[in-house]
Design a protein around this motif. Sequence first.
Motif, short mmCIF file in Angstrom:
data_model
loop_
_atom_site.label_atom_id
_atom_site.label_comp_id
_atom_site.label_asym_id
_atom_site.label_seq_id
_atom_site.Cartn_x
_atom_site.Cartn_y
_atom_site.Cartn_z
N SER A 93 0.82 -1.20 0.00
CA SER A 93 0.00 0.00 0.00
C SER A 93 0.86 1.26 0.00
O SER A 93 0.46 2.27 -0.56
N SER A 184 -12.42 -2.93 2.90
CA SER A 184 -10.97 -3.14 2.76
C SER A 184 -10.22 -1.81 2.65
O SER A 184 -9.01 -1.79 2.44
N HIS A 186 -8.35 1.88 3.04
CA HIS A 186 -7.29 2.49 3.85
C HIS A 186 -7.93 3.38 4.92
O HIS A 186 -8.95 4.03 4.64
N THR A 230 -10.40 2.27 -4.05
CA THR A 230 -9.03 2.07 -4.51
C THR A 230 -9.12 0.94 -5.53
O THR A 230 -9.74 -0.07 -5.25
N ASN A 233 -7.77 -2.75 -5.40
CA ASN A 233 -8.06 -2.48 -4.01
C ASN A 233 -6.89 -2.87 -3.10
O ASN A 233 -5.84 -3.29 -3.58
N THR A 234 -7.08 -2.73 -1.79
CA THR A 234 -5.95 -2.95 -0.89
C THR A 234 -5.60 -4.43 -0.73
O THR A 234 -4.63 -4.75 -0.06
N ASN A 262 -2.70 3.16 -5.48
CA ASN A 262 -2.25 1.96 -6.20
C ASN A 262 -2.10 2.20 -7.70
O ASN A 262 -2.14 1.27 -8.49
N PRO A 430 -5.02 -5.25 4.98
CA PRO A 430 -6.34 -4.73 5.36
C PRO A 430 -6.95 -5.52 6.52
O PRO A 430 -6.63 -6.68 6.73
N GLU A 440 4.22 -5.75 -1.20
CA GLU A 440 4.31 -5.04 -2.47
C GLU A 440 5.79 -4.97 -2.84
O GLU A 440 6.52 -4.10 -2.36
#
Length: 521
Positions: A93, A184, A186, A230, A233-234, A262, A430, A440
């Motif tokens: 993230s 999920s 942030h 997002t 997504n996360t 992202n 998350p 990541e």
Amino acid sequence: MASPAGGRATSAPLMGRDEEPSIFELSVPGRRAWSFRTTALPEWTAEELVPDEHRRDDQLDLAEVSERDLVAHVTRLTHRQYSVDLGAYPLGSCTMKYNPKLCDRAAAIPGLASAHPATPAAHCQGWLELLVELGSRLCAITGMEAITLQPPAGAAGELTGLLLMRAWHQSQGHQRTKVIIPDSAHGTNPASVTLGGYETVTVPSDRRGLVDLDALRRRLDEDVAGIMLTNPNTLGLFEEDIVEMARSVHEVGGLLYYDGANLNAILGVTRPGDMGFDIVHMNLHKTFAVPHGGGGPGAGPVAVQGRLAEFLPGPLPVREGDGYSWFTPPRSIGRVHGWYGNTLALARAYSYIVANGGDGLRRVAEAAVLNANWLRQRIRGSYDIPFDRPNMHEFVASTRSLKKATGLKALDVAKRLLEEGFHAPTVYFPLIVEEALMFEPTETESLQTLEALAEALERIAGEAVEAGNAEEGRAAPRTAPVRRVDEARAARRLIPTFDARPLAVGDEAAATEASPAARFG
Ligand SMILES: *Cc1c(COP(=O)(O)O)cnc(C)c1O
């Protein structure tokens, strides 16, 4: 030692905290790193600058050291610190990738770095051109039509976007009350919604790890101002129903806000504008080579569809005839930052975009996605992968089974990785994944580094399984200057002191009293 790229070698300089004196212990009265010839001001000037009642009459407790000792001290400290320039930093993230030094050089060009923000437009045409060009490239990348570069971070961009949402609904004659956010999301998303004066409505994720479309439809009515998403997504998953979701939200008159944290996963491949979004923030410090996380200020530009342009914060840099000038839109929500934002962060991002070009940016996304899928595939034998399907630039693993069998928690894995010479991944986010480890790898890591990271992760899981317990994990990190801290107490009762001796409960007050550094706390 598995590889020269990641691995144990890098943890060696982190050792040896106990022998190192603090800057105050190095202090010798009268020693100076630098002296001015004179600091004497004529009496009347001093009086005029600082009235008597505001002047201190005791001496400041500052360390007194030579320049040589100062440089050695600070250099030793930097060697004890982990950083993106030292090794892999798979903090999901946050996109902590290596940032090319070229971009720092571009931002250091004297004409950019030395300009005073109050310089009249006529005398800083180059700066204005840079800002206009950056803005138009970011609009092209996101599929939007107008942009403000002012917000200094993603969270500031979110608030800006929500204020734009408010201004839009106000102009439509009906102020709405709710903003929808997936479970999920942030943590900054619900915080920004509250700051923007809206109520948060949560929509659950389904078994795929994507927004539950039916649940979303059930939450849509005329009080919904919009949705914040997002994408990916996360969980690192692309929201496959995004076009359908956009249609449903638009049907009730809501707007779609894109959290662009992202964005590095889709650069040059698809665009928020094409998916139906109305407002987008970008985290230039995540996607476009601006150091962050203690490395410097960020930038969170907000781009919008044309119908929202008249509400953007001002002043905006604009092209006018042969030159450039500043312009404040007629129904602007006002400033969201002093002057024009963190402009040197903007200069770095511009140089990164120009140096990569469109095809280069697409390769950034491809490499980010390839690296993350490679790592997921590689470690799925050792860790749970709750949503085990092709992911984008990041993915979420879990120690759920390992914890059941051996007691090994996500936190233990994170701490053991530090001993292996890697920064920890994001943990416990998350929130919808138990014992979450969010990786990541980013586009800047080589196959050798990914292999070393995977080997380290396999080793950590393997030693717990072999021993039938998580002893090694719980003992980590044994090589870092700071071992385990009580996370809750460390955050709530911060003691800013160099004195590292362990404190007994209740000693905080005494330590604060004793430490010269604590007086600044
Ligand atoms: C980092 C991040 C944010 C907040 O951005 P900042 O620049 O840290 O304020 C928002 N959403 C997501 C998904 C993020 O990863």
